[in-house]
Design an enzyme around this catalytic site. Structure first.
Site, PDB file in Angstrom:
ATOM      1  N   LYS A 263      54.609  25.289  55.593  1.00 15.58           N
ATOM      2  CA  LYS A 263      54.857  26.081  54.541  1.00 15.58           C
ATOM      3  C   LYS A 263      54.146  25.111  53.506  1.00 15.58           C
ATOM      4  CE  LYS A 263      58.652  25.931  50.938  1.00 15.58           C
ATOM      5  NZ  LYS A 263      60.227  25.586  50.539  1.00 15.58           N
ATOM      6  N   ASP A 268      57.144  25.019  43.624  1.00 18.17           N
ATOM      7  CA  ASP A 268      58.436  25.861  43.402  1.00 18.17           C
ATOM      8  C   ASP A 268      59.119  25.820  42.414  1.00 18.17           C
ATOM      9  OD1 ASP A 268      60.456  27.367  44.430  1.00 18.17           O
ATOM     10  OD2 ASP A 268      61.156  25.677  45.984  1.00 18.17           O
ATOM     11  N   LYS A 275      65.097  26.575  38.846  1.00 17.80           N
ATOM     12  CA  LYS A 275      65.751  25.519  39.271  1.00 17.80           C
ATOM     13  C   LYS A 275      65.965  24.797  38.000  1.00 17.80           C
ATOM     14  CE  LYS A 275      63.241  24.429  43.766  1.00 17.80           C
ATOM     15  NZ  LYS A 275      64.593  24.264  44.646  1.00 17.80           N
ATOM     16  N   ASP A 286      56.162  20.723  47.493  1.00 19.18           N
ATOM     17  CA  ASP A 286      56.713  21.738  48.325  1.00 19.18           C
ATOM     18  C   ASP A 286      55.733  22.571  48.988  1.00 19.18           C
ATOM     19  OD1 ASP A 286      59.173  22.956  49.181  1.00 19.18           O
ATOM     20  OD2 ASP A 286      58.903  24.582  47.740  1.00 19.18           O
ATOM     21  N   ASP A 345      64.658  31.600  45.168  1.00 19.26           N
ATOM     22  CA  ASP A 345      64.386  29.928  45.486  1.00 19.26           C
ATOM     23  C   ASP A 345      64.427  29.912  47.001  1.00 19.26           C
ATOM     24  OD1 ASP A 345      63.752  27.455  44.825  1.00 19.26           O
ATOM     25  OD2 ASP A 345      65.705  26.656  44.363  1.00 19.26           O
ATOM     26  N   GLU A 347      62.224  30.652  49.141  1.00 16.10           N
ATOM     27  CA  GLU A 347      61.121  31.254  49.226  1.00 16.10           C
ATOM     28  C   GLU A 347      60.304  31.019  50.546  1.00 16.10           C
ATOM     29  OE1 GLU A 347      61.488  28.932  47.609  1.00 16.10           O
ATOM     30  OE2 GLU A 347      59.706  27.422  48.186  1.00 16.10           O
ATOM     31  N   ARG A 349      61.254  30.316  53.377  1.00 17.13           N
ATOM     32  CA  ARG A 349      61.510  31.166  54.649  1.00 17.13           C
ATOM     33  C   ARG A 349      60.652  32.435  54.993  1.00 17.13           C
ATOM     34  NH1 ARG A 349      67.789  30.719  53.685  1.00 17.13           N
ATOM     35  NH2 ARG A 349      66.944  28.791  52.779  1.00 17.13           N
TER      36      ARG A 349
HETATM   37  N1  BES Z   1      61.452  23.761  48.279  1.00 22.17           N
HETATM   38  C1  BES Z   1      63.069  23.971  48.291  1.00 22.17           C
HETATM   39  C2  BES Z   1      63.700  22.749  49.185  1.00 22.17           C
HETATM   40  C3  BES Z   1      63.925  21.669  48.604  1.00 22.17           C
HETATM   41  C4  BES Z   1      64.749  21.375  47.699  1.00 22.17           C
HETATM   42  C5  BES Z   1      63.126  20.511  49.108  1.00 22.17           C
HETATM   43  C6  BES Z   1      64.956  19.929  47.301  1.00 22.17           C
HETATM   44  C7  BES Z   1      63.090  19.190  48.739  1.00 22.17           C
HETATM   45  C8  BES Z   1      64.043  18.972  47.668  1.00 22.17           C
HETATM   46  C9  BES Z   1      63.523  25.220  48.851  1.00 22.17           C
HETATM   47  O1  BES Z   1      62.438  26.281  48.612  1.00 22.17           O
HETATM   48  C10 BES Z   1      64.659  25.742  48.180  1.00 22.17           C
HETATM   49  O2  BES Z   1      64.691  25.748  47.034  1.00 22.17           O
HETATM   50  N2  BES Z   1      65.735  25.970  48.911  1.00 22.17           N
HETATM   51  C11 BES Z   1      67.018  26.137  48.474  1.00 22.17           C
HETATM   52  C12 BES Z   1      67.451  27.236  49.289  1.00 22.17           C
HETATM   53  C13 BES Z   1      68.956  27.791  48.948  1.00 22.17           C
HETATM   54  C14 BES Z   1      68.574  28.907  47.506  1.00 22.17           C
HETATM   55  C15 BES Z   1      69.547  28.600  49.803  1.00 22.17           C
HETATM   56  C16 BES Z   1      67.751  24.774  48.379  1.00 22.17           C
HETATM   57  O3  BES Z   1      67.766  24.181  49.385  1.00 22.17           O
HETATM   58  O4  BES Z   1      68.490  24.764  47.420  1.00 22.17           O
HETATM   59 ZN    ZN Z   2      60.681  25.613  48.411  1.00 21.57          ZN
HETATM   60 MN    MN Z   3      62.690  27.164  46.647  1.00 21.83          MN
END
Ligand code: BES
Ligand code: ZN
Ligand code: MN
Length: 497
Positions: A263, A268, A275, A286, A345, A347, A349
């Protein structure tokens, strides 16, 4: 990279000396050979200082003795613990502790008495890994504030073996450094196009590098990846890096390649599901999964691994804008399956869905291992010590776990199952891109599994491990390159030759 040389053991006449000592090593024992010599030259000053500091040679125990005499500027004693059952990671940690204690020295000799040549090379690896620094953007640092260590001479009786082992390990260290550089770069510099250009440079190592832009990916039908990219002024890329090391070595018919997929979200923001501001700067890393894949491919090519491997990275920036995708949008993935994008968010996946499907369709790999900073839920579950992984293949899962134990890049297997899969059912499309708060890292993995077409597969959620907020023995705080050493080891141990 720190300049590493190997030489026969001898007490240096000046400068710094590092002694790696086994736990409970008495005078006259194998690892203490140069301690005895230093004592003889300093009237026992070194041993007296170590006794006063209660140095026992335990793992992670480090004592510095300043100006003990005999022209030495400092002697650093680093504990190895018991040599019985010592792993690569312990030797690298010892080298790392030594490098940290040597920051004020320009050069040092490091005694590896009692260790094999191959073990001495791992000590060298630790010295190099801890000496990494990302200082491109520091323009006003005073020379006296910069770490000075430029050269380490590793003392070993097994010179040819040590040099030979270091040849391979140095290539891995270079892969680690490349990965750390990429992850450390700010997102205004490292956008998808720039990251693709840096991948292209790996052609000099003998890798084949192909770059796909938005036109090619739209034509292929990458609706999920392109949906994420839609909100950004920076165009997406997919990079495919190919290393053919097995066929070339043996002239035999083509084996299925190993595939590594990353990825690469270069920033992000969350997109329209934006966020919160606090900590958002972290989202420059990210693209850490992709950073690891690129570093790993550099390592495999750099050490001419006897394996066929491909590395694929999906590179996008997730931004909110007038052209961004909306919550509720339905996108069609390259596989043909449709996804309701409940949260923009989630994204990563979406990006992996298209790249993984492409990978298995085009290359029919022996296995696919994807790496992604995929969920905050993974950090809640395992913190920053282990990366969580998911797999549909018990043998591969065991191999990965064991490689983690040896390298110290520890991984912990998490469950998959139908009940979790039901959490991503959609009312309007084949699936939705989030499964709610319960088991957030697991439902993300279930989503990804729908795009692996039952190929042997591992998904590593490295959200908690690609970046560190404090120093570790072989990792200065910041980008870790987590996974490069782990996967290099997995390949070397089970898939080469
Ligand atoms: N890149 C983030 C995951 C992440 C968050 C990595 C904090 C490191 C620190 C990912 O794209 C994301 O935003 N995931 C969301 C998914 C949710 C919306 C289901 C998350 O984990 O909050
Ligand atoms: Zn992300
Ligand atoms: Mn995200």
């Amino acid at each position: 990279m720190l300049d590493i040389a190997f030489a026969k053991p001898a007490l240096p006449k000046s400068g710094a000396l590092v002694l790696l000592l086994e736990e409970g090593a008495a005078a006259g024992s194998p690892t203490a050979a140069l301690l005895d010599a230093a004592d003889a030259a300093t009237d026992g000053a070194v041993s007296r200082a170590l006794a006063a500091a209660e140095f026992k040679g335990r793992r992670d125990q480090t004592v510095t003795v300043l100006a003990p005499g005999a022209g030495l500027s400092r002697v650093v004693a680093v504990g190895l613990g018991k040599l019985d059952g010592i792993a690569a990671r312990h030797l690298e940690d010892a080298g790392g502790h030594a490098a940290a204690a040597l920051a004020r020295e320009a050069a040092a000799a490091v005694s590896t008495a009692g260790l094999t040549g191959a073990q001495a090379a791992h000590v060298a690896m630790g010295l190099a890994l801890r000496s990494y620094r990302f200082d491109r953007y520091r323009t006003a640092e005073k020379p006296q504030d910069k770490p000075k260590l430029g050269k380490a001479t590793v003392l070993t009786a097994e010179l040819p073996k040590a040099r030979d082992a270091w040849g391979g390990l140095k290539a891995v260290a270079e892969g680690v450094f490349l990965s750390r550089d990429l992850v450390s770069e700010p997102a205004n510099v490292l956008n998808p196009a720039e990251m693709a250009e840096r991948c292209r440079k790996l052609q000099s190592l003998g890798l084949k590098v192909e770059v796909f832009g938005p036109k090619e990916m739209t034509k292929l039908g990458f609706g999920a990846l392109m949906g994420v990219a839609m909100g950004s002024a920076n165009e997406p890329r997919m990079v495919v890096m190919t290393w053919n090391g097995a066929g070339a070595a043996k002239g035999r018919t083509k084996a299925k390649p190993l595939a590594f997929v990353g990825k690469g979200v270069t920033f992000d923001t969350g997109g329209i599901s934006i966020k919160p501001a606090g900590g958002m700067e972290d989202m420059k890393w990210d693209m850490g999964g992709a950073g690891t894949v690129v570093g790993l491919m550099a390592a495999l090519a750099g050490r001419k691994a006897k394996v066929d491997a491909i590395g694929l990275v999906g590179l996008v920036e997730n931004m909110p804008s007038g052209s961004a995708q909306r919550p509720g949008d339905v996108v069609k993935t390259y596989s043909g399956q449709t996804v309701e994008v409940i949260n923009t968010d989630a994204e990563g996946r979406l990006v992996l869905a298209d790249v993984l499907w492409y990978c298995q369709q085009k290359y029919d790999p022996r296995f696919m291992i994807d790496l992604a900073t995929l969920t905050g839920a993974m950090i809640v579950a395992l913190g920053h010590e282990y990366a969580g992984f998911f797999s549909n293949d018990d043998g591969l899962a065991q191999q990965l776990h064991d490689a983690g134990t040896v390298t110290g890049e520890a991984v912990w297997r998490m469950p998959l199952g139908e009940a979790y899969d039901r959490q991503i059912k959609s009312d309007i499309a084949d699936m939705k891109n989030i499964g709610g708060r319960p088991g957030g890292a697991i439902t993300a993995a279930q989503f990804i599994q729908r795009f692996v077409n039952a190929k042997p597969w591992v998904h590593m959620d490295v959200a908690g491990t690609v970046w560190r907020s404090k120093d570790a023995p072989t990792i200065p705080k910041g980008a870790t390159a987590f996974g490069v050493r782990l996967l290099d080891r997995l390949v070397a141990e089970h898939y080469e030759g």
